[in-house]
Design a protein around this motif. Structure first.
Motif, PDB file in Angstrom:
ATOM      1  N   PHE A 181       0.847  -1.197   0.000  1.00  0.00           N
ATOM      2  CA  PHE A 181       0.000   0.000   0.000  1.00  0.00           C
ATOM      3  C   PHE A 181       0.882   1.247   0.000  1.00  0.00           C
ATOM      4  O   PHE A 181       0.598   2.228  -0.671  1.00  0.00           O
ATOM      5  N   ALA A 198       1.444   4.857  -2.968  1.00  0.00           N
ATOM      6  CA  ALA A 198       1.533   5.962  -2.016  1.00  0.00           C
ATOM      7  C   ALA A 198       0.431   7.001  -2.258  1.00  0.00           C
ATOM      8  O   ALA A 198      -0.100   7.591  -1.318  1.00  0.00           O
ATOM      9  N   SER A 252      -2.561   5.605  -0.578  1.00  0.00           N
ATOM     10  CA  SER A 252      -2.405   5.584   0.883  1.00  0.00           C
ATOM     11  C   SER A 252      -2.555   6.973   1.466  1.00  0.00           C
ATOM     12  O   SER A 252      -3.186   7.177   2.500  1.00  0.00           O
ATOM     13  N   ASN A 253      -1.955   7.944   0.785  1.00  0.00           N
ATOM     14  CA  ASN A 253      -2.044   9.316   1.245  1.00  0.00           C
ATOM     15  C   ASN A 253      -3.492   9.795   1.204  1.00  0.00           C
ATOM     16  O   ASN A 253      -3.984  10.444   2.122  1.00  0.00           O
ATOM     17  N   GLY A 299      -5.699   6.816   3.493  1.00  0.00           N
ATOM     18  CA  GLY A 299      -5.138   6.236   4.715  1.00  0.00           C
ATOM     19  C   GLY A 299      -5.870   6.642   5.984  1.00  0.00           C
ATOM     20  O   GLY A 299      -5.963   5.854   6.929  1.00  0.00           O
ATOM     21  N   GLY A 300      -6.405   7.867   5.999  1.00  0.00           N
ATOM     22  CA  GLY A 300      -7.141   8.323   7.180  1.00  0.00           C
ATOM     23  C   GLY A 300      -8.356   7.464   7.482  1.00  0.00           C
ATOM     24  O   GLY A 300      -8.862   7.466   8.610  1.00  0.00           O
ATOM     25  N   ILE A 354      -8.940   3.897   5.660  1.00  0.00           N
ATOM     26  CA  ILE A 354      -8.655   2.456   5.593  1.00  0.00           C
ATOM     27  C   ILE A 354      -7.477   2.057   6.463  1.00  0.00           C
ATOM     28  O   ILE A 354      -7.320   0.874   6.772  1.00  0.00           O
ATOM     29  N   GLY A 355      -6.658   3.045   6.882  1.00  0.00           N
ATOM     30  CA  GLY A 355      -5.605   2.719   7.847  1.00  0.00           C
ATOM     31  C   GLY A 355      -6.189   2.100   9.099  1.00  0.00           C
ATOM     32  O   GLY A 355      -5.577   1.235   9.734  1.00  0.00           O
ATOM     33  N   GLN A 356      -7.406   2.531   9.445  1.00  0.00           N
ATOM     34  CA  GLN A 356      -8.063   2.015  10.654  1.00  0.00           C
ATOM     35  C   GLN A 356      -8.196   0.493  10.615  1.00  0.00           C
ATOM     36  O   GLN A 356      -7.748  -0.200  11.522  1.00  0.00           O
ATOM     37  N   LEU A 376      -6.830  -1.669   8.607  1.00  0.00           N
ATOM     38  CA  LEU A 376      -5.575  -2.402   8.429  1.00  0.00           C
ATOM     39  C   LEU A 376      -4.811  -2.488   9.750  1.00  0.00           C
ATOM     40  O   LEU A 376      -4.233  -3.531  10.073  1.00  0.00           O
ATOM     41  N   GLN A 427     -11.099  11.426   5.285  1.00  0.00           N
ATOM     42  CA  GLN A 427     -10.971  11.244   6.729  1.00  0.00           C
ATOM     43  C   GLN A 427     -12.195  10.499   7.250  1.00  0.00           C
ATOM     44  O   GLN A 427     -13.278  10.584   6.673  1.00  0.00           O
ATOM     45  N   LEU A 428     -11.984   9.785   8.333  1.00  0.00           N
ATOM     46  CA  LEU A 428     -13.068   9.005   8.921  1.00  0.00           C
ATOM     47  C   LEU A 428     -14.136   9.939   9.485  1.00  0.00           C
ATOM     48  O   LEU A 428     -13.823  10.914  10.169  1.00  0.00           O
ATOM     49  N   PHE A 484       0.238   3.885   9.311  1.00  0.00           N
ATOM     50  CA  PHE A 484      -0.679   4.081   8.187  1.00  0.00           C
ATOM     51  C   PHE A 484      -1.926   4.854   8.630  1.00  0.00           C
ATOM     52  O   PHE A 484      -2.314   5.846   8.006  1.00  0.00           O
ATOM     53  N   PHE A 485      -2.530   4.428   9.706  1.00  0.00           N
ATOM     54  CA  PHE A 485      -3.802   5.062  10.066  1.00  0.00           C
ATOM     55  C   PHE A 485      -3.617   6.392  10.792  1.00  0.00           C
ATOM     56  O   PHE A 485      -4.401   7.313  10.605  1.00  0.00           O
ATOM     57  N   PRO A 492      -0.990   8.970   7.765  1.00  0.00           N
ATOM     58  CA  PRO A 492      -0.986   8.420   6.408  1.00  0.00           C
ATOM     59  C   PRO A 492       0.019   9.096   5.471  1.00  0.00           C
ATOM     60  O   PRO A 492       0.621   8.426   4.636  1.00  0.00           O
ATOM     61  N   TYR A 496       3.393   7.632   6.117  1.00  0.00           N
ATOM     62  CA  TYR A 496       3.426   6.249   5.632  1.00  0.00           C
ATOM     63  C   TYR A 496       3.634   6.238   4.113  1.00  0.00           C
ATOM     64  O   TYR A 496       4.502   5.531   3.601  1.00  0.00           O
ATOM     65  N   ALA A 497       2.839   7.062   3.414  1.00  0.00           N
ATOM     66  CA  ALA A 497       2.934   7.093   1.953  1.00  0.00           C
ATOM     67  C   ALA A 497       4.317   7.567   1.518  1.00  0.00           C
ATOM     68  O   ALA A 497       4.944   6.971   0.637  1.00  0.00           O
ATOM     69  N   ALA A 535      -3.814  11.909  10.557  1.00  0.00           N
ATOM     70  CA  ALA A 535      -5.210  11.766  10.154  1.00  0.00           C
ATOM     71  C   ALA A 535      -6.045  12.713  11.022  1.00  0.00           C
ATOM     72  O   ALA A 535      -5.528  13.389  11.904  1.00  0.00           O
ATOM     73  N   SER A 536      -7.370  12.740  10.761  1.00  0.00           N
ATOM     74  CA  SER A 536      -8.220  13.675  11.490  1.00  0.00           C
ATOM     75  C   SER A 536      -8.292  13.304  12.970  1.00  0.00           C
ATOM     76  O   SER A 536      -8.062  12.161  13.362  1.00  0.00           O
ATOM     77  N   TYR A 582     -10.869  12.995  14.840  1.00  0.00           N
ATOM     78  CA  TYR A 582     -11.886  11.979  15.100  1.00  0.00           C
ATOM     79  C   TYR A 582     -11.308  10.575  14.892  1.00  0.00           C
ATOM     80  O   TYR A 582     -11.469   9.684  15.737  1.00  0.00           O
ATOM     81  N   TRP A 630     -10.030   1.579  20.279  1.00  0.00           N
ATOM     82  CA  TRP A 630      -9.761   0.166  19.967  1.00  0.00           C
ATOM     83  C   TRP A 630      -8.311  -0.202  20.222  1.00  0.00           C
ATOM     84  O   TRP A 630      -8.013  -1.357  20.533  1.00  0.00           O
TER      85      TRP A 630
END
Lengths: 440, 346
Positions: free
Chosen positions: A73, A78, A81-82, A85-86, A88-90, A92, A162-163, B66-67, B70, B73-74, B305-306, B308, B316
């Motif tokens: 990934f 990249a 992922s960039n 990632g915010g 699907i990183g969760q 994974l 983002q999530l 990654f999460f 990101p 990671y990239a 990441a954000s 949230y 988790w």
């Protein structure tokens, strides 16, 4: 770009040959251990031990070929992922934290701890191992489902995803049905392999008790899972594709022109240039009915969509889908016949059917691979459906020559692994069910 | 929240280096401390049931990067493309060598996987050490947040940077020494008989090697990253952790003279955890340092990441880690005690 796709397709297809057996086989081993606990008949434990030996080899190859997937990934994709990632990183990261730790901790105990643990605890460890592998499957499918049908996200200030809602993301209906379909396929693979080994031993006249047991457990499990594979899981996946990925539906069914009473093509060759399906053998109206519940429903053909949004490899997508459905149907028929013969107590003497069962073990592997090709090619030209095109997803600064180099390396390394794997599994099957005692 | 995730990620990486580090280390010194087939099986039995669980920390840390971050990671994974893929191949070969060696009784089979195990363990550790060297030195990160960098350079002491250059190779060798010592001390703890005896003798020699390599690595660091030690002026924690780390290191020879076999290993754990935590504390908040322009540095605040997502992740993550600590306690307790050469199989 092409090489990135080829590398991912190759490494993920190869990798998934192993977990599909792991997950289904884990369930069958748990069943055997449970029967042993209940009946106190040692044949169930011997059967479980034999399959645990196969499981160990298969699991090891699954683990080592799985590590590259999580790396790829970032290394090859990249841009993706960039961008995503915010979200699907969760899943994974959760796969690592919740599933991999559980599996890796319990595997050693399961394989080497039978004496130390006792019967009941050993069963619990087997069940925990099974749960870990099934959980792992859910997280990865939830990730894939987001790419197919994104839910629970917002677009952040810098344009990346983002999530927004954890539960909407994790409990995506696409994920739930895709998972059910995939897991039932995994059970078909494992039970067909079990039946196939049973058929082999029966045909050469060895290990009579074990081979009958394998045939019975394998055939009945495969029959149940094959029915679930078509209804409700396959049906529901088809309806989701019809609702949310109409271009994929049109392409995989070979529908170029929109219209009501859309026929379901059984066989035919798509000609993308002429936009027709050549030499079709089709059931009139069936596609309209299956997709939308009415023979008169209009199915949109590819002509209803701009060509830039068509999946980029329509013939491969079409054939992958048809191979999946065709082989799934053949497996169902074979298992139904075999189950009938078991009921009539005639399977042991029907060598023709035993031969078919023995030779059938590649079918579920091919069908599953074709199913994943259908899923992934159907999503094209998007990597995250309607949000990010695959063409924008690769690593911007990785030189193509490097990707060719690593692809060749993966092919070479995986070839060697494949040879070693087949040799070891072949040896275990040849050694038979009670070799474990003499094992170093 | 970003600072918290920076710490959690660092902690996961430290746990990874300590746990997988001892089985890498055991692989590095495998041929030196275990001579007969029974002894080799003894070493493999000590790491066999746990290596896979140890390696999951790498996947979990990678997933967390990654999460939570990101962008980093990239950038990092695509920038270090070649060494990462080579690392993957080595991890694959190494995993197979541990798992498959015992499946056949033939001498040739054993020899093949023994060499694979040693070769892969050594190269993996050098690559990981070089990776830390790259993190300290920085990479040519551009305004879009990506970089590309050659795999190796002419190795001369001048600023022509590559993934492997004079500094990162020294860092790789330092890591090789540290984890060789770590793995040897693990074997002192977990084995008995001839393997334990050779491990104690080897550990004493390795300790001096690590000492020398540490001096060289520290001395070279300002030549590639003059500002690296600057944050220490205003931060007490990294300095304190460095002192703790040194205390652990200097405790090892004393502990080796004693009778309690776990203590030298614990000294090594403190040494490694201290030095890595100190490094993380010095680097904070930088995740990837840019050599082209300090403004392009990727930090915990620019790559995350954000909020949230980070908050949900924390929920988790905590639940998951409680479970993980449970599994590891259970597994290591079940496997407690020394592994003897007489034990058949694993």
């Amino acid at each position: 770009m092409l090489w990135d796709r080829l590398q991912f397709a190759f490494t993920v297809t190869y990798h998934y040959l192993f977990p599909q057996l792991t997950m289904g086989l884990a369930l069958i081993i748990v069943f055997m251990k449970w029967r042993y606990l209940r009946t106190d008949n040692d044949k169930w434990n011997r059967a479980a031990r034999f399959w645990a030996r196969i499981f160990a080899i298969n699991f090891a190859v699954g683990v080592v070929t799985g590590i590259p997937m999580e790396f790829q990934f970032g290394t090859n994709w990249a841009g993706f992922s960039n961008f995503a990632g915010g979200v699907i990183g969760q899943t994974l990261a959760m796969e690592g934290v919740f599933a991999f730790f559980l599996e890796s901790s319990l595997l050693g105990l399961f394989l080497f701890g039978e004496k130390k643990l006792g019967r009941r605890s050993h069963f619990v460890v087997a069940a925990g191992l099974c749960a870990g592998s099934w959980l792992s499957g859910y997280f990865i499918i939830a990730t894939n489902a987001f790419m197919q049908h994104p839910l629970g996200y917002t677009v952040g200030a810098n344009g990346t995803l983002q999530l927004a809602s954890f539960w909407q993301f994790v409990l995506n209906p696409w994920a739930v049905w895709e998972y059910a379909h995939n897991m039932s396929a995994s059970v078909i693979t494992a039970s067909t392999v079990v039946a196939s080994v049973g058929a082999l031993w029966k045909l050469i006249g060895k290990y009579d008790e074990e081979s009958s047991l394998f045939l019975k457990v394998g055939v009945i499990t495969a029959l149940i899972a094959s029915v679930l594979q078509i209804f409700p899981t396959g049906d529901q996946n088809g309806k989701l594709v019809a609702d949310y990925q109409p271009t994929a539906l049109a392409a995989l069914e070979g529908v170029f022109k929109s219209g009501s009473m859309a026929p379901l093509a059984i066989i035919g060759q798509p000609n993308v240039k002429e936009q027709t399906l050549e030499n079709p053998i089709a059931v009139p109206g069936m596609l309209s009915f299956l997709a939308y519940g009415s023979f008169n429903a209009t199915v949109k053909g590819l002509d209803a969509f701009p060509q830039e949004n068509w999946p980029d490899n329509i013939p491969l997508l079409y054939y992958a889908y048809h191979i999946m459905v065709g082989l799934g149907t053949i497996i169902l028929a074979l298992m139904a016949i075999s189950a009938l013969l078991i009921y009539l107590k005639r399977l042991d003497n029907t060598r023709a059917v035993l031969w078919l069962l023995m030779l059938a073990f590649p079918f579920p592997y091919i069908a599953t691979t074709a199913g994943w090709l259908t899923t992934e090619l159907g999503r094209q030209p998007w990597i995250v459906y309607n949000l990010l095109r695959t063409s924008a997803a690769a690593s911007p600064m990785v030189n193509t020559g490097d990707v060719v180099f690593t692809t060749i390396g993966f092919v070479g390394l995986y070839f060697v692994i494949g040879v070693v794997f087949l040799y070891l599994v072949g040896r275990e099957i040849a050694r038979g069910p009670v070799y474990a005692e003499g094992k170093v | 929240m970003q600072a918290l995730w920076y710490s959690l990620l660092s902690a996961m990486l430290i746990v990874y280096v300590i746990l997988d580090g001892f089985d890498f280390g055991a692989g590095i010194v495998y041929g030196l401390v275990a001579k007969t087939d029974a002894e080799r099986r003894q070493v493999l039995s000590a790491v066999g049931p746990v290596w896979d669980g140890n390696e999951v920390w790498l996947l979990a840390a990678g997933g967390t990067l990654f999460f939570a971050f990101p962008r980093a990671y990239a950038a990092g994974f695509s920038g270090f493309y070649m060494p990462l893929v080579i690392l993957l191949w080595l991890l694959i070969l190494r995993g197979l060598s541990i798992e498959l060696r015992s499946h056949e009784p033939y001498k040739l089979w054993h020899e093949f996987w023994d060499w694979t195990f040693r070769f892969a363990s050594i190269l993996i550790v050098i690559i990981l050490g070089a990776a830390f060297g790259n993190i300290i030195r920085g990479v040519p990160l551009n305004a879009e947040g990506y970089f590309a960098i050659p795999l190796f350079t002419d190795m001369l002491i001048r600023p022509s940077i590559g993934i492997l250059d004079y500094y990162t190779v020294v860092a790789g060798l330092f890591a090789l020494g540290v984890l060789a010592l770590h793995g040897t001390l693990f074997l002192v703890w977990k084995t008995d008989g001839a393997v334990r005896g050779r491990s104690i003798a080897l550990a004493k020699r390795l300790w001096w090697t690590v000492f020398a390599l540490a001096v060289v690595t520290f001395a070279l660091t300002p030549t590639v990253q003059p500002a690296f030690f600057a944050p220490l002026a205003g931060r007490v924690w990294p300095l304190f952790l460095l002192l703790v780390s040194l205390a652990g290191f200097f405790y090892i020879p004393t502990a080796l003279k004693g009778t309690n076999d776990v203590r030298p290993f614990l000294g090594s754990v403190v040494f490694i955890a201290g030095i890595l935590a100190s490094m993380a504390g010095t680097l904070f908040p930088n995740l990837i340092i840019s050599t082209t322009n300090p403004a392009y540095n990727m930090t915990a605040y620019t790559a995350s990441a954000s909020t949230y997502g980070l908050q949900i992740g924390l929920v988790w993550w905590i639940i998951g880690m409680i479970l993980v600590v449970g599994y590891f306690t259970f597994v290591y307790r079940t496997l407690s005690g020394k592994v003897s050469a007489q034990t058949k199989g694993e």
